[in-house]
Write a protein that holds these residues in place. Structure first.
Motif, PDB file in Angstrom:
ATOM      1  N   ASN A  66       0.788  -1.241   0.000  1.00  0.00           N
ATOM      2  CA  ASN A  66       0.000   0.000   0.000  1.00  0.00           C
ATOM      3  C   ASN A  66       0.817   1.288   0.000  1.00  0.00           C
ATOM      4  N   THR A  67       2.135   1.207  -0.128  1.00  0.00           N
ATOM      5  CA  THR A  67       2.944   2.386   0.205  1.00  0.00           C
ATOM      6  C   THR A  67       3.504   3.122  -1.009  1.00  0.00           C
ATOM      7  N   HIS A  68       3.909   2.399  -2.011  1.00  0.00           N
ATOM      8  CA  HIS A  68       4.525   3.038  -3.173  1.00  0.00           C
ATOM      9  C   HIS A  68       4.146   2.225  -4.395  1.00  0.00           C
ATOM     10  N   ALA A 105       9.384  -0.530   0.933  1.00  0.00           N
ATOM     11  CA  ALA A 105       8.476   0.418   0.287  1.00  0.00           C
ATOM     12  C   ALA A 105       9.258   1.360  -0.620  1.00  0.00           C
ATOM     13  N   HIS A 106      10.370   1.892  -0.070  1.00  0.00           N
ATOM     14  CA  HIS A 106      11.147   2.887  -0.824  1.00  0.00           C
ATOM     15  C   HIS A 106      12.321   2.235  -1.522  1.00  0.00           C
ATOM     16  N   THR A 107      12.534   2.617  -2.756  1.00  0.00           N
ATOM     17  CA  THR A 107      13.642   2.117  -3.558  1.00  0.00           C
ATOM     18  C   THR A 107      14.294   3.312  -4.225  1.00  0.00           C
ATOM     19  N   PHE A 167      -0.101   7.746  -0.071  1.00  0.00           N
ATOM     20  CA  PHE A 167       1.346   7.819   0.099  1.00  0.00           C
ATOM     21  C   PHE A 167       2.062   8.204  -1.203  1.00  0.00           C
ATOM     22  N   HIS A 168       2.754   7.261  -1.811  1.00  0.00           N
ATOM     23  CA  HIS A 168       3.731   7.619  -2.832  1.00  0.00           C
ATOM     24  C   HIS A 168       3.339   7.110  -4.225  1.00  0.00           C
ATOM     25  N   GLY A 169       3.968   7.748  -5.218  1.00  0.00           N
ATOM     26  CA  GLY A 169       3.706   7.342  -6.587  1.00  0.00           C
ATOM     27  C   GLY A 169       4.838   7.671  -7.524  1.00  0.00           C
ATOM     28  N   PHE A 210      11.079   9.910   8.282  1.00  0.00           N
ATOM     29  CA  PHE A 210      10.413   9.004   7.354  1.00  0.00           C
ATOM     30  C   PHE A 210      11.125   9.042   5.997  1.00  0.00           C
ATOM     31  N   HIS A 211      11.465  10.267   5.538  1.00  0.00           N
ATOM     32  CA  HIS A 211      11.841  10.399   4.125  1.00  0.00           C
ATOM     33  C   HIS A 211      13.095  11.234   3.881  1.00  0.00           C
ATOM     34  N   THR A 212      13.856  10.786   2.907  1.00  0.00           N
ATOM     35  CA  THR A 212      14.965  11.578   2.389  1.00  0.00           C
ATOM     36  C   THR A 212      14.532  12.199   1.063  1.00  0.00           C
ATOM     37  N   MET A 248      13.210   1.113   9.287  1.00  0.00           N
ATOM     38  CA  MET A 248      13.960   1.913   8.302  1.00  0.00           C
ATOM     39  C   MET A 248      13.048   2.115   7.105  1.00  0.00           C
ATOM     40  N   HIS A 249      12.279   3.190   7.160  1.00  0.00           N
ATOM     41  CA  HIS A 249      11.286   3.428   6.112  1.00  0.00           C
ATOM     42  C   HIS A 249      11.943   3.859   4.806  1.00  0.00           C
ATOM     43  N   ASP A 250      13.001   4.643   4.908  1.00  0.00           N
ATOM     44  CA  ASP A 250      13.637   5.192   3.707  1.00  0.00           C
ATOM     45  C   ASP A 250      15.139   5.183   3.928  1.00  0.00           C
TER      46      ASP A 250
HETATM   47 FE   LIG Z   1       7.292   6.797   2.556  1.00  0.00          FE
END
Ligand SMILES: [Fe+2]
Length: 462
Positions: free
Chosen positions: A112-114, A157-159, A454-456, A270-272, A205-207
Protein backbone atom coordinates in the motif's frame (compact mmCIF):
# COMPACT_ATOMS: atom_id res chain seq x y z
CA UNK A 1 -12.17 3.12 22.11
CA UNK A 2 -15.34 4.38 20.45
CA UNK A 3 -14.04 7.34 18.48
CA UNK A 4 -14.15 6.58 14.77
CA UNK A 5 -10.69 6.27 13.31
CA UNK A 6 -9.53 9.61 11.93
CA UNK A 7 -8.10 7.71 8.96
CA UNK A 8 -11.58 6.57 7.95
CA UNK A 9 -12.98 10.10 7.82
CA UNK A 10 -12.79 13.24 5.74
CA UNK A 11 -9.96 13.35 3.24
CA UNK A 12 -8.71 9.95 4.40
CA UNK A 13 -12.04 8.16 3.95
CA UNK A 14 -11.73 5.13 1.67
CA UNK A 15 -13.56 4.84 -1.64
CA UNK A 16 -15.77 1.83 -2.17
CA UNK A 17 -15.65 1.32 -5.92
CA UNK A 18 -13.15 0.46 -8.59
CA UNK A 19 -13.69 2.78 -11.55
CA UNK A 20 -12.58 2.73 -15.17
CA UNK A 21 -13.18 6.02 -16.98
CA UNK A 22 -12.02 7.08 -20.44
CA UNK A 23 -11.31 10.44 -22.09
CA UNK A 24 -11.37 12.52 -18.96
CA UNK A 25 -12.37 16.17 -19.04
CA UNK A 26 -9.46 18.60 -18.77
CA UNK A 27 -9.14 22.27 -17.92
CA UNK A 28 -6.07 23.68 -19.66
CA UNK A 29 -3.82 21.66 -21.91
CA UNK A 30 -2.04 18.42 -21.04
CA UNK A 31 1.56 18.68 -22.33
CA UNK A 32 1.77 16.56 -25.47
CA UNK A 33 5.22 15.28 -24.48
CA UNK A 34 3.82 13.41 -21.48
CA UNK A 35 3.14 9.87 -22.63
CA UNK A 36 2.76 7.36 -19.85
CA UNK A 37 1.05 6.80 -16.54
CA UNK A 38 0.95 8.75 -13.29
CA UNK A 39 0.43 6.17 -10.54
CA UNK A 40 -0.09 6.56 -6.81
CA UNK A 41 -0.62 4.04 -4.01
CA UNK A 42 -2.29 4.39 -0.64
CA UNK A 43 -4.28 2.49 1.98
CA UNK A 44 -7.94 1.92 1.23
CA UNK A 45 -9.82 -0.29 3.69
CA UNK A 46 -12.50 -2.41 2.06
CA UNK A 47 -15.14 -0.66 4.04
CA UNK A 48 -15.81 1.26 7.20
CA UNK A 49 -16.53 -2.06 8.93
CA UNK A 50 -13.16 -3.59 8.11
CA UNK A 51 -12.43 -5.25 11.46
CA UNK A 52 -8.74 -4.44 11.51
CA UNK A 53 -9.35 -0.78 10.95
CA UNK A 54 -12.40 0.58 12.68
CA UNK A 55 -12.92 2.67 15.79
CA UNK A 56 -9.41 3.86 16.31
CA UNK A 57 -7.85 0.44 16.38
CA UNK A 58 -6.48 0.36 12.89
CA UNK A 59 -3.35 2.10 11.74
CA UNK A 60 -3.26 4.30 8.66
CA UNK A 61 -0.30 2.33 7.36
CA UNK A 62 -2.15 -1.01 7.47
CA UNK A 63 -5.08 -0.54 5.11
CA UNK A 64 -4.89 -2.64 1.93
CA UNK A 65 -3.31 -0.79 -0.98
CA UNK A 66 -5.27 0.80 -3.78
CA UNK A 67 -3.39 2.13 -6.80
CA UNK A 68 -4.82 5.09 -8.71
CA UNK A 69 -3.56 5.74 -12.23
CA UNK A 70 -4.07 8.19 -15.07
CA UNK A 71 -2.76 7.48 -18.55
CA UNK A 72 -1.70 10.49 -20.62
CA UNK A 73 -1.04 10.50 -24.37
CA UNK A 74 -1.15 13.07 -27.18
CA UNK A 75 -2.37 15.78 -24.85
CA UNK A 76 -5.29 13.64 -23.66
CA UNK A 77 -6.09 11.85 -20.44
CA UNK A 78 -6.99 8.49 -21.92
CA UNK A 79 -8.07 6.77 -18.74
CA UNK A 80 -8.35 6.76 -14.98
CA UNK A 81 -8.36 3.49 -13.08
CA UNK A 82 -8.27 2.65 -9.38
CA UNK A 83 -7.63 -0.94 -8.30
CA UNK A 84 -7.12 -2.67 -4.99
CA UNK A 85 -3.97 -4.75 -4.82
CA UNK A 86 -5.18 -8.37 -4.60
CA UNK A 87 -3.57 -9.98 -1.60
CA UNK A 88 -5.10 -13.36 -0.72
CA UNK A 89 -7.32 -11.81 1.97
CA UNK A 90 -8.41 -8.98 -0.27
CA UNK A 91 -9.14 -11.19 -3.26
CA UNK A 92 -11.21 -13.54 -1.09
CA UNK A 93 -13.07 -10.61 0.45
CA UNK A 94 -14.05 -9.57 -3.06
CA UNK A 95 -15.12 -13.10 -3.92
CA UNK A 96 -12.28 -13.57 -6.38
CA UNK A 97 -9.63 -16.22 -6.85
CA UNK A 98 -6.27 -15.05 -5.51
CA UNK A 99 -3.58 -14.89 -8.22
CA UNK A 100 -1.32 -16.94 -6.00
CA UNK A 101 2.44 -16.68 -5.72
CA UNK A 102 5.32 -16.61 -3.27
CA UNK A 103 4.81 -15.30 0.27
CA UNK A 104 7.55 -14.33 2.72
CA UNK A 105 7.00 -15.79 6.20
CA UNK A 106 3.19 -15.69 6.01
CA UNK A 107 3.37 -11.94 5.50
CA UNK A 108 1.02 -11.67 2.52
CA UNK A 109 -0.24 -8.08 2.32
CA UNK A 110 -1.85 -5.80 -0.28
CA UNK A 111 1.18 -3.54 -0.73
CA UNK A 112 0.00 0.00 0.00
CA UNK A 113 2.94 2.39 0.20
CA UNK A 114 4.53 3.04 -3.17
CA UNK A 115 4.13 2.10 -6.81
CA UNK A 116 7.15 2.02 -9.09
CA UNK A 117 8.26 0.61 -12.42
CA UNK A 118 11.40 -1.46 -12.94
CA UNK A 119 12.47 -3.77 -15.76
CA UNK A 120 9.09 -3.44 -17.42
CA UNK A 121 7.19 -4.41 -14.28
CA UNK A 122 4.78 -2.19 -12.36
CA UNK A 123 5.24 -2.95 -8.66
CA UNK A 124 3.21 -1.96 -5.61
CA UNK A 125 5.61 -2.00 -2.67
CA UNK A 126 5.49 -2.12 1.11
CA UNK A 127 8.01 -2.67 3.89
CA UNK A 128 8.51 -4.70 7.07
CA UNK A 129 8.26 -8.20 5.64
CA UNK A 130 5.84 -8.65 2.74
CA UNK A 131 6.70 -8.95 -0.95
CA UNK A 132 5.77 -6.41 -3.60
CA UNK A 133 2.83 -7.12 -5.87
CA UNK A 134 3.19 -6.93 -9.64
CA UNK A 135 0.43 -5.10 -11.51
CA UNK A 136 -0.50 -5.04 -15.17
CA UNK A 137 -0.33 -1.85 -17.22
CA UNK A 138 -4.02 -1.40 -16.42
CA UNK A 139 -3.36 -1.95 -12.69
CA UNK A 140 -4.84 -5.43 -12.37
CA UNK A 141 -2.96 -7.64 -9.91
CA UNK A 142 -0.66 -10.18 -11.56
CA UNK A 143 0.63 -11.59 -8.26
CA UNK A 144 3.29 -11.33 -5.59
CA UNK A 145 6.80 -10.63 -6.90
CA UNK A 146 10.00 -12.11 -5.48
CA UNK A 147 11.99 -11.07 -8.55
CA UNK A 148 11.79 -14.50 -10.18
CA UNK A 149 12.71 -16.30 -7.00
CA UNK A 150 15.85 -14.25 -6.38
CA UNK A 151 14.68 -12.22 -3.34
CA UNK A 152 15.47 -14.10 -0.11
CA UNK A 153 13.11 -12.25 2.26
CA UNK A 154 10.70 -9.36 2.24
CA UNK A 155 11.27 -6.14 0.34
CA UNK A 156 10.93 -2.41 0.95
CA UNK A 157 8.48 0.42 0.29
CA UNK A 158 11.15 2.89 -0.82
CA UNK A 159 13.64 2.12 -3.56
CA UNK A 160 16.22 4.21 -5.39
CA UNK A 161 16.89 3.66 -9.07
CA UNK A 162 20.38 4.52 -10.31
CA UNK A 163 20.08 5.88 -13.80
CA UNK A 164 23.73 5.16 -14.63
CA UNK A 165 23.73 1.47 -13.75
CA UNK A 166 20.06 0.66 -14.18
CA UNK A 167 20.11 -0.94 -10.73
CA UNK A 168 17.38 -0.57 -8.13
CA UNK A 169 18.57 -0.28 -4.51
CA UNK A 170 16.55 -0.91 -1.35
CA UNK A 171 16.89 -1.59 2.36
CA UNK A 172 14.62 -4.37 3.62
CA UNK A 173 13.86 -4.75 7.32
CA UNK A 174 11.79 -7.25 9.25
CA UNK A 175 11.11 -7.51 12.97
CA UNK A 176 12.24 -11.14 13.18
CA UNK A 177 15.65 -10.39 11.65
CA UNK A 178 18.80 -9.37 13.55
CA UNK A 179 19.87 -7.39 10.51
CA UNK A 180 18.58 -5.21 7.73
CA UNK A 181 19.32 -6.12 4.15
CA UNK A 182 20.71 -4.08 1.25
CA UNK A 183 19.03 -5.49 -1.86
CA UNK A 184 20.23 -4.67 -5.38
CA UNK A 185 17.95 -5.56 -8.29
CA UNK A 186 19.64 -5.57 -11.70
CA UNK A 187 18.24 -3.95 -14.84
CA UNK A 188 16.72 -7.29 -15.88
CA UNK A 189 14.68 -7.47 -12.67
CA UNK A 190 16.63 -10.09 -10.71
CA UNK A 191 18.29 -9.63 -7.34
CA UNK A 192 22.00 -9.44 -8.12
CA UNK A 193 23.25 -8.89 -4.57
CA UNK A 194 22.13 -8.81 -0.95
CA UNK A 195 24.18 -7.58 2.00
CA UNK A 196 23.08 -8.21 5.57
CA UNK A 197 23.83 -5.40 8.01
CA UNK A 198 23.60 -6.31 11.71
CA UNK A 199 21.39 -4.02 13.80
CA UNK A 200 19.98 -4.33 17.28
CA UNK A 201 16.52 -3.66 18.60
CA UNK A 202 14.62 -4.02 15.32
CA UNK A 203 14.75 -0.45 13.99
CA UNK A 204 12.19 0.71 11.46
CA UNK A 205 13.96 1.91 8.30
CA UNK A 206 11.29 3.43 6.11
CA UNK A 207 13.64 5.19 3.71
CA UNK A 208 17.35 5.58 2.97
CA UNK A 209 19.45 7.50 0.46
CA UNK A 210 21.86 6.64 -2.31
CA UNK A 211 24.99 8.43 -3.51
CA UNK A 212 27.54 7.54 -6.17
CA UNK A 213 29.62 5.81 -3.49
CA UNK A 214 27.33 4.95 -0.60
CA UNK A 215 24.07 3.65 0.73
CA UNK A 216 23.01 6.05 3.51
CA UNK A 217 21.14 4.25 6.32
CA UNK A 218 19.16 5.78 9.18
CA UNK A 219 19.17 3.68 12.36
CA UNK A 220 16.88 5.82 14.53
CA UNK A 221 15.09 5.25 17.86
CA UNK A 222 11.84 3.88 16.44
CA UNK A 223 12.11 0.15 17.09
CA UNK A 224 9.98 -2.97 17.20
CA UNK A 225 8.32 -3.35 20.60
CA UNK A 226 7.13 -6.75 21.80
CA UNK A 227 5.26 -4.98 24.60
CA UNK A 228 3.41 -2.84 22.08
CA UNK A 229 2.65 -5.93 20.00
CA UNK A 230 1.36 -7.74 23.09
CA UNK A 231 -0.79 -4.70 23.92
CA UNK A 232 -2.43 -5.08 20.52
CA UNK A 233 -0.86 -2.18 18.67
CA UNK A 234 -1.02 -3.22 15.05
CA UNK A 235 2.17 -1.51 13.93
CA UNK A 236 4.30 -1.98 17.06
CA UNK A 237 7.16 0.39 16.26
CA UNK A 238 7.53 2.80 19.16
CA UNK A 239 9.89 5.53 20.30
CA UNK A 240 12.79 3.91 22.13
CA UNK A 241 14.96 6.48 23.94
CA UNK A 242 17.52 3.79 24.81
CA UNK A 243 18.31 3.25 21.12
CA UNK A 244 21.28 5.32 19.92
CA UNK A 245 20.41 7.32 16.80
CA UNK A 246 23.01 6.96 14.07
CA UNK A 247 23.50 7.36 10.35
CA UNK A 248 25.48 4.79 8.39
CA UNK A 249 27.54 4.96 5.21
CA UNK A 250 27.73 1.60 3.47
CA UNK A 251 29.98 1.55 0.40
CA UNK A 252 27.66 0.47 -2.40
CA UNK A 253 29.65 -2.66 -3.12
CA UNK A 254 30.82 -3.11 0.46
CA UNK A 255 30.06 -5.63 3.16
CA UNK A 256 28.79 -4.91 6.66
CA UNK A 257 32.43 -4.68 7.80
CA UNK A 258 32.89 -1.63 5.57
CA UNK A 259 29.91 0.23 7.03
CA UNK A 260 30.69 3.36 9.02
CA UNK A 261 28.15 4.49 11.66
CA UNK A 262 28.12 8.06 13.00
CA UNK A 263 26.03 9.02 16.03
CA UNK A 264 23.42 11.77 15.73
CA UNK A 265 20.91 13.44 18.04
CA UNK A 266 17.64 11.54 18.57
CA UNK A 267 15.09 12.30 15.86
CA UNK A 268 12.83 10.54 13.40
CA UNK A 269 13.02 10.56 9.60
CA UNK A 270 10.41 9.00 7.35
CA UNK A 271 11.84 10.40 4.12
CA UNK A 272 14.97 11.58 2.39
CA UNK A 273 14.89 13.96 -0.56
CA UNK A 274 18.20 12.86 -2.09
CA UNK A 275 21.88 12.44 -1.29
CA UNK A 276 25.18 12.86 -3.14
CA UNK A 277 28.94 12.83 -2.64
CA UNK A 278 30.63 16.22 -2.48
CA UNK A 279 34.17 16.90 -3.69
CA UNK A 280 35.63 16.64 -0.17
CA UNK A 281 34.73 13.02 0.49
CA UNK A 282 31.59 13.96 2.40
CA UNK A 283 28.00 12.91 1.86
CA UNK A 284 25.24 15.51 1.60
CA UNK A 285 21.73 14.24 2.37
CA UNK A 286 18.50 16.23 2.57
CA UNK A 287 15.85 14.86 4.92
CA UNK A 288 12.50 15.73 6.49
CA UNK A 289 13.35 15.50 10.18
CA UNK A 290 10.95 15.15 13.12
CA UNK A 291 12.58 16.78 16.10
CA UNK A 292 12.65 14.68 19.26
CA UNK A 293 10.44 11.71 19.95
CA UNK A 294 8.14 10.25 17.32
CA UNK A 295 5.97 7.18 17.94
CA UNK A 296 5.10 5.46 14.68
CA UNK A 297 2.70 3.01 16.35
CA UNK A 298 0.55 5.96 17.42
CA UNK A 299 1.57 8.36 14.63
CA UNK A 300 2.27 10.92 17.30
CA UNK A 301 5.04 13.39 18.00
CA UNK A 302 5.47 17.00 18.97
CA UNK A 303 7.54 18.14 16.03
CA UNK A 304 8.43 20.43 14.48
CA UNK A 305 9.27 18.67 11.27
CA UNK A 306 11.65 20.52 9.01
CA UNK A 307 13.61 20.08 5.80
CA UNK A 308 17.24 19.75 6.86
CA UNK A 309 20.57 19.11 5.18
CA UNK A 310 23.00 16.71 6.83
CA UNK A 311 26.64 16.81 5.81
CA UNK A 312 28.25 13.54 6.81
CA UNK A 313 32.03 13.63 7.04
CA UNK A 314 33.37 10.11 7.52
CA UNK A 315 37.01 11.30 7.79
CA UNK A 316 36.21 13.71 10.63
CA UNK A 317 33.63 11.32 12.08
CA UNK A 318 30.97 13.98 12.38
CA UNK A 319 27.62 15.06 11.01
CA UNK A 320 26.77 18.75 10.67
CA UNK A 321 23.25 19.94 9.98
CA UNK A 322 21.61 22.94 8.32
CA UNK A 323 17.99 24.01 8.31
CA UNK A 324 16.74 24.34 4.73
CA UNK A 325 13.08 25.11 5.43
CA UNK A 326 10.97 25.17 8.58
CA UNK A 327 7.56 24.71 6.97
CA UNK A 328 5.96 21.47 8.16
CA UNK A 329 6.29 19.55 4.93
CA UNK A 330 6.54 15.90 3.91
CA UNK A 331 6.84 13.67 0.84
CA UNK A 332 10.13 15.17 -0.42
CA UNK A 333 10.94 14.25 -4.02
CA UNK A 334 13.34 15.24 -6.76
CA UNK A 335 13.65 14.57 -10.45
CA UNK A 336 14.35 10.84 -10.16
CA UNK A 337 17.02 11.10 -12.84
CA UNK A 338 19.16 13.03 -10.32
CA UNK A 339 18.97 10.37 -7.60
CA UNK A 340 22.46 9.83 -6.08
CA UNK A 341 23.85 12.90 -7.85
CA UNK A 342 23.79 16.60 -6.84
CA UNK A 343 20.24 17.93 -7.13
CA UNK A 344 19.40 21.59 -7.40
CA UNK A 345 15.62 21.32 -7.11
CA UNK A 346 13.34 19.46 -4.76
CA UNK A 347 9.58 19.20 -4.34
CA UNK A 348 7.49 18.53 -1.26
CA UNK A 349 3.97 18.91 0.03
CA UNK A 350 2.29 20.63 2.93
CA UNK A 351 -0.83 18.57 3.63
CA UNK A 352 -2.81 20.06 6.47
CA UNK A 353 -4.95 16.97 7.11
CA UNK A 354 -1.90 14.73 7.36
CA UNK A 355 -0.12 17.16 9.68
CA UNK A 356 -3.19 17.41 11.90
CA UNK A 357 -3.47 13.63 12.11
CA UNK A 358 0.18 12.77 12.68
CA UNK A 359 1.82 15.48 14.72
CA UNK A 360 0.83 18.00 17.37
CA UNK A 361 2.35 21.30 16.44
CA UNK A 362 2.03 24.54 18.32
CA UNK A 363 2.72 28.19 17.65
CA UNK A 364 4.06 29.52 14.40
CA UNK A 365 4.86 26.08 13.05
CA UNK A 366 1.21 25.11 13.18
CA UNK A 367 0.09 27.90 10.88
CA UNK A 368 2.56 26.83 8.26
CA UNK A 369 2.01 23.09 8.60
CA UNK A 370 -1.76 23.01 8.34
CA UNK A 371 -2.09 24.62 4.92
CA UNK A 372 -2.33 22.77 1.60
CA UNK A 373 0.46 23.56 -0.81
CA UNK A 374 3.11 22.11 -3.03
CA UNK A 375 6.63 23.47 -2.59
CA UNK A 376 9.52 23.80 -4.99
CA UNK A 377 12.93 24.24 -3.43
CA UNK A 378 15.84 25.79 -5.30
CA UNK A 379 18.66 24.51 -3.12
CA UNK A 380 21.32 26.40 -5.06
CA UNK A 381 19.68 29.77 -4.46
CA UNK A 382 18.15 28.85 -1.13
CA UNK A 383 14.66 29.87 -2.19
CA UNK A 384 11.26 28.18 -1.95
CA UNK A 385 8.26 28.70 -4.20
CA UNK A 386 4.83 27.78 -2.89
CA UNK A 387 1.81 26.75 -4.94
CA UNK A 388 -1.09 27.03 -2.51
CA UNK A 389 -4.45 25.26 -2.70
CA UNK A 390 -7.63 26.01 -0.76
CA UNK A 391 -7.97 24.90 2.83
CA UNK A 392 -10.14 21.90 1.97
CA UNK A 393 -8.33 21.06 -1.28
CA UNK A 394 -6.06 18.49 0.27
CA UNK A 395 -2.84 17.96 -1.66
CA UNK A 396 -0.84 14.82 -2.27
CA UNK A 397 2.79 14.00 -2.97
CA UNK A 398 4.25 15.87 -5.94
CA UNK A 399 6.13 13.86 -8.58
CA UNK A 400 8.38 15.33 -11.28
CA UNK A 401 7.96 14.27 -14.92
CA UNK A 402 10.72 15.44 -17.30
CA UNK A 403 9.72 16.96 -20.65
CA UNK A 404 11.98 14.52 -22.47
CA UNK A 405 14.33 11.78 -21.33
CA UNK A 406 17.32 14.12 -21.67
CA UNK A 407 15.79 17.44 -20.63
CA UNK A 408 17.48 19.53 -17.94
CA UNK A 409 16.74 18.87 -14.27
CA UNK A 410 14.03 21.53 -14.03
CA UNK A 411 12.59 21.11 -17.52
CA UNK A 412 9.33 19.31 -16.99
CA UNK A 413 6.17 19.07 -14.96
CA UNK A 414 5.05 18.44 -11.40
CA UNK A 415 2.08 16.08 -11.00
CA UNK A 416 -0.11 15.54 -7.96
CA UNK A 417 -3.63 14.44 -7.06
CA UNK A 418 -5.40 17.39 -5.42
CA UNK A 419 -8.90 17.19 -3.97
CA UNK A 420 -11.28 19.54 -5.79
CA UNK A 421 -13.93 20.57 -3.24
CA UNK A 422 -16.14 22.11 -5.92
CA UNK A 423 -16.67 18.67 -7.45
CA UNK A 424 -16.03 16.53 -4.35
CA UNK A 425 -13.57 14.60 -6.50
CA UNK A 426 -9.87 14.63 -7.24
CA UNK A 427 -8.02 16.44 -10.01
CA UNK A 428 -4.69 15.42 -11.43
CA UNK A 429 -2.97 18.80 -11.32
CA UNK A 430 -0.05 19.38 -13.70
CA UNK A 431 2.23 22.34 -12.97
CA UNK A 432 5.04 23.54 -15.22
CA UNK A 433 8.11 23.18 -12.99
CA UNK A 434 9.59 26.40 -14.37
CA UNK A 435 6.37 28.32 -13.71
CA UNK A 436 5.63 26.70 -10.38
CA UNK A 437 3.46 29.42 -8.90
CA UNK A 438 1.55 30.02 -12.13
CA UNK A 439 -1.78 28.51 -13.06
CA UNK A 440 -1.62 24.74 -13.58
CA UNK A 441 -1.04 23.90 -17.24
CA UNK A 442 -3.76 21.28 -16.83
CA UNK A 443 -6.26 19.91 -14.37
CA UNK A 444 -7.57 16.49 -15.28
CA UNK A 445 -10.96 16.04 -13.65
CA UNK A 446 -11.23 12.55 -12.21
CA UNK A 447 -14.58 10.88 -11.59
CA UNK A 448 -14.14 10.23 -7.86
CA UNK A 449 -12.38 11.18 -4.66
CA UNK A 450 -8.89 9.88 -4.08
CA UNK A 451 -8.21 9.35 -0.37
CA UNK A 452 -5.05 10.88 1.04
CA UNK A 453 -2.34 8.31 0.53
CA UNK A 454 1.35 7.82 0.10
CA UNK A 455 3.73 7.62 -2.83
CA UNK A 456 3.71 7.34 -6.59
CA UNK A 457 5.61 7.58 -9.84
CA UNK A 458 5.47 9.06 -13.27
CA UNK A 459 6.06 6.06 -15.55
CA UNK A 460 6.79 7.12 -19.13
CA UNK A 461 5.79 4.51 -21.71
CA UNK A 462 9.26 3.94 -23.12
FE1 LIG B 1 7.29 6.80 2.56
Amino acid sequence: MTTPNVFLRGSFAPVSEEITAFDLPVTGQIPAELTGRYLRNGPNPLGLDEPAYRFGEGHWFLGPGMVHGVRLRDGRAEWYRNRWVRSQRLAESLGEKWPSGPVHDNMDFAANTHVIAHSGRTLATVEAGPLPYELSYELDTIGPCDFAGTLPGGYAAHTKPDRRTGELHAIAYYWAWDHVQHVVVDPAGQVSRTTDIPVSGGPMMHDFALTGRYMVLFDLPVTFSLDAAAAGLQLPYTWNPAHQARVGLLPRDGSAADLRWLEVDPCWIFHTMNAYDDDQGRVVVDVVRYDGAYDVSLLAGDGPLTLDRWIIDPAAGKVTTQRLDDRGQEFPRIDDRAISRPHRYGYSAIIGEVSRATISLKGEFADRAFANALLKHDLARGTVEEHPFEADATAGEAVFAPSTADSAEDDGYVLAFIHNPDRSAADLVILAAQDFTGEPVARVHLPARIPLGFHGSWVPDN
